[in-house]
Design a protein around this motif. Structure first.
Motif, mmCIF file in Angstrom:
data_model
loop_
_atom_site.group_PDB
_atom_site.id
_atom_site.type_symbol
_atom_site.label_atom_id
_atom_site.label_comp_id
_atom_site.label_asym_id
_atom_site.label_seq_id
_atom_site.Cartn_x
_atom_site.Cartn_y
_atom_site.Cartn_z
ATOM 1 N N HIS A 63 -28.112 19.896 -21.876
ATOM 2 C CA HIS A 63 -28.073 20.515 -23.208
ATOM 3 C C HIS A 63 -26.729 21.228 -23.422
ATOM 4 N N PRO A 64 -26.069 20.984 -24.541
ATOM 5 C CA PRO A 64 -24.763 21.620 -24.775
ATOM 6 C C PRO A 64 -24.919 23.053 -25.280
ATOM 7 N N GLY A 65 -25.354 23.935 -24.433
ATOM 8 C CA GLY A 65 -25.584 25.331 -24.806
ATOM 9 C C GLY A 65 -26.533 25.939 -23.800
ATOM 10 N N PRO A 66 -26.773 27.232 -23.902
ATOM 11 C CA PRO A 66 -27.691 27.849 -22.935
ATOM 12 C C PRO A 66 -29.103 27.303 -23.105
ATOM 13 N N ALA A 67 -29.739 27.031 -22.000
ATOM 14 C CA ALA A 67 -31.097 26.496 -22.040
ATOM 15 C C ALA A 67 -31.947 27.265 -21.041
ATOM 16 N N VAL A 68 -33.205 27.459 -21.392
ATOM 17 C CA VAL A 68 -34.114 28.169 -20.488
ATOM 18 C C VAL A 68 -35.340 27.303 -20.230
ATOM 19 N N VAL A 69 -35.640 27.117 -18.959
ATOM 20 C CA VAL A 69 -36.863 26.417 -18.561
ATOM 21 C C VAL A 69 -37.775 27.456 -17.913
ATOM 22 N N ILE A 70 -38.998 27.540 -18.392
ATOM 23 C CA ILE A 70 -39.958 28.475 -17.792
ATOM 24 C C ILE A 70 -40.945 27.668 -16.960
ATOM 25 N N SER A 71 -40.930 27.913 -15.662
ATOM 26 C CA SER A 71 -41.900 27.272 -14.773
ATOM 27 C C SER A 71 -43.077 28.223 -14.658
ATOM 28 N N ARG A 72 -44.215 27.809 -15.170
ATOM 29 C CA ARG A 72 -45.315 28.775 -15.294
ATOM 30 C C ARG A 72 -46.551 28.347 -14.510
ATOM 31 N N ALA A 73 -46.931 29.161 -13.582
ATOM 32 C CA ALA A 73 -48.192 28.986 -12.843
ATOM 33 C C ALA A 73 -48.458 30.299 -12.121
ATOM 34 N N PRO A 74 -49.702 30.754 -12.091
ATOM 35 C CA PRO A 74 -49.958 32.053 -11.460
ATOM 36 C C PRO A 74 -49.717 32.018 -9.961
ATOM 37 N N CYS A 75 -49.283 33.149 -9.432
ATOM 38 C CA CYS A 75 -49.153 33.302 -7.983
ATOM 39 C C CYS A 75 -50.512 33.004 -7.356
ATOM 40 N N LEU A 76 -50.503 32.236 -6.271
ATOM 41 C CA LEU A 76 -51.780 31.837 -5.668
ATOM 42 C C LEU A 76 -52.522 33.024 -5.056
ATOM 43 N N LEU A 77 -51.789 34.089 -4.756
ATOM 44 C CA LEU A 77 -52.464 35.272 -4.217
ATOM 45 C C LEU A 77 -53.166 36.043 -5.332
ATOM 46 N N LEU A 78 -52.706 35.810 -6.548
ATOM 47 C CA LEU A 78 -53.255 36.526 -7.698
ATOM 48 C C LEU A 78 -54.477 35.804 -8.240
#
Ligand code: SF4
Ligand code: SF4
Length: 604
Positions: free
Chosen positions: A504-519
């Protein structure tokens, strides 16, 4: 008269108890080893507002505000957190306090869970506020109580310094009675004291210098600086936990035990030195006391003997004194096999780091469990500096290297760290037309320090829950219009979205989302199973880095051996196998063989 109760407490618990008995109204912190448990313990005491802040600077400012309002307040943090809080720390020494303010800092000799071994005693001298150093849990409780008295008497915040082993070791503590309820006296407007305009800063600086003088004179009378007379051939000056090691190593020698490491009791030190043949100074980390003792014109015979790197032990001190040279720290017990820290089986990080290592990019990392992505098999992180540093570091590399790194720079940061100190750098990425990609590892908690609440998950220290901040909206509001959320358990998707973001020609943010397994542990309904015939021994599954995947020899091939006590069935290894040799298999509940049940004995 009722006998005082004695409880077995860690240093952290004793600090919390001291705060409770001192009548603290507001306690704040940001989690960080070795001090995380202080606020957790505080939150279990009645009548105290216990607050997790987004970072140590905010934590300090909340506590300072409570002090301005006339309440007793305490803020606790790890040593590097004090760097974050240094700005209000230095200025609050000018304003002084209203209600007592105690600042607890936990240093980490040997860097058991830290990125450096800084010695926070330097802050006391640099910012000019008193520092108390307990040597066991009893003193941790006692010196917190004393710290509040000192704070209010001298109109200053007071630092209390712990070290990791003291924070976590348990010793008996004689506790006092629960406090009478304290009502905050209220805020009284005092322009010259609380409004630090340049003119007022000069006025307050005069007050500060006078206070330092008074504190130094007081130190000579304080009973926490005490002499233990024994053999007069050597007198040892020491403080904090080093005192315990000294007593163990040299029970026959005289000791000046300093409960206050700044400002020092100069007259007491001179008197002590005058009555012994040789003065040794034994302290953990920097020669902080030694330099001050030498500045008093006292010769220190042990100069250059005591190690400056790593935690002390009685044995190490004895060996260093015997050799008259610092003995190196032993890294681990040679009789115990070394064991590197590992990411939990089935954690979301396995998926994203597998994807990152397939893409091959430069990664500026950050502080959290995900820092372990720097290790085998991924080797996915190229730099780790401090909380929130990853995004700025990536931007700096990008500006220095231009097109040479275009599409190849990634910053990795956790949700809690992003809110701690990552939003400013993210804004800079936008403002300065950066093109780096930021991967936010959102596991809905502050995992590394033990699952504390934060604004992303909406959990407070006192157990209230509410909606967490919407990270997509927050990031979008900073001006980043390319934001995607991935399921880190889908390897192909993770890799594809990361590649798209990097292009992507610009700042990009990817959010990897999954709860901590201890939580939030998913119910394990399936686990990976190997078809030995199909496995070629290519080793791809090992690149996932899961601790549940062990190794076995299959007729000369190195094949996976799934440890089903650990496997949570995330399927990442299944997805990684090009031969389909690993397959998820549903768990079948154990069948109870009825005829194997023991026959009940009839009641008599
Ligand atoms: S499915 Fe594979 S990667 Fe996931 S926990 Fe089990 S062994 Fe580990
Ligand atoms: S990836 Fe598949 S074929 Fe390769 S070693 Fe692992 S199980 Fe065997």
């Amino acid at each position: 008269m009722k006998a005082a109760q004695k409880w077995l407490m860690s240093g952290n618990q004793a600090i919390a108890r001291g705060a409770y008995e001192a009548g603290v109204t507001v306690a704040t912190s940001y989690p960080g080893t070795p001090c995380t448990e202080i606020l957790e313990a505080v939150s279990r005491h009645p009548g105290i507002e216990a607050l997790w802040a987004t970072n140590e600077k905010v934590a300090y400012e909340i506590a300072l505000g409570a002090s301005f309002a006339g309440a007793r307040a305490m803020v606790s943090m790890k040593h590097v957190g004090l760097n974050v809080a240094a700005d209000p720390l230095f200025s609050s020494v000018y304003t002084g306090v209203n209600g007592g303010l105690v600042v607890v800092v936990g240093d980490d000799p040997s860097a058991a869970s830290s990125q450096n071994e800084q010695d926070s005693r330097h802050y006391a001298r640099a910012a000019k506020l008193p520092m108390l150093e307990p040597s066991d849990s009893q003193e941790a409780r006692d010196l917190v109580l004393a710290g509040f008295e000192l704070s209010e008497r001298f109109d200053t915040p007071v630092l209390v310094r712990l070290t990791t082993r003291l924070c976590h070791s348990k010793t008996l503590v004689r506790v006092g009675e629960p406090p009478e309820p304290r009502i905050a006296s209220g805020f009284l407007r005092d322009f010259d004291k609380y409004v630090l305009l340049p003119r007022q800063a000069i006025i307050r600086h005069h007050a500060l210098e006078a206070r330092v003088q008074a504190l130094a004179e007081f130190a000579d009378t304080a009973d926490w600086n005490r002499v233990e007379w024994r053999d007069l051939r050597v007198g040892i000056i020491t403080s904090g936990l080093a005192y315990q090691y000294v007593r163990e190593a040299f029970p026959h020698l005289s000791v000046l035990k300093l409960g206050q490491s700044w400002p020092l009791p100069a007259e007491k030190i001179r008197d002590f030195a005058a009555q012994v043949d040789d003065v040794w100074v034994i302290e953990e980390l920097d020669p902080f006391l030694e330099e001050q003792v030498k500045a008093l014109g006292i010769e220190v015979a042990s100069q250059g003997w005591i190690p400056r790197v790593g935690e002390l032990t009685p044995e190490r001190i004895l060996a260093s004194v015997e050799q008259q040279a610092p003995q190196p720290m032993q890294l681990g017990d040679p009789s115990i096999p070394g064991r590197a820290p590992r990411i939990c089986a089935g954690c979301q990080y396995l998926g994203v780091y597998t994807a990152i290592s397939r893409i091959g990019v430069r990664v500026a990392g950050d502080i959290g469990c995900y820092t372990l992505g720097s290790l085998e098999p991924w080797n996915a992180i190229d730099s780790v500096v401090c909380m929130g540093a990853g995004i700025g570091t990536a931007l700096g590399m990008e500006k220095a290297l231009g097109e040479r790194v275009q599409g190849r720079l990634l910053a990795v940061i956790g949700d809690s760290t992003l809110l701690h100190s990552g939003l400013g750098p993210l804004l800079d990425l936008v403002h300065n037309r950066g093109q780096s990609t930021v991967l936010v590892m959102d596991n809905s908690t502050t995992a590394m320090t033990g699952l504390q609440g934060n604004p992303a998950n909406g959990q407070t220290a006192s157990g209230q829950s509410g909606p967490g901040v919407d990270l997509e909206k927050l990031i979008g509001a900073l001006g980043i219009d390319w934001v995607r959320v991935i399921n880190p358990y889908d390897l192909a998707e993770s890799e594809a979205v990361l590649r798209e973001a990097l292009d992507h020609p610009g700042p990009a943010v990817v959010i990897s989302r999954a709860p901590c397994l201890l939580l939030k542990r998913k119910e394990t309904v399936q686990q990976a199973h190997l078809s030995e015939e199909a496995c070629t021994g290519c080793g791809e599954c090992f690149q996932v880095g899961c601790v549940a995947i062990e190794r076995q020899d299959l007729e000369g091939r190195v094949a996976p051996l799934i440890n089903h006590d650990l496997c949570v069935g995330c399927t990442l290894c299944v997805q990684s196998c090009p031969e389909g040799a690993l397959q998820p298999r549903r768990l079948v509940p154990d069948l109870v063989e009825l005829n194997s049940c023991p026959t009940p004995t009839p009641p008599r």
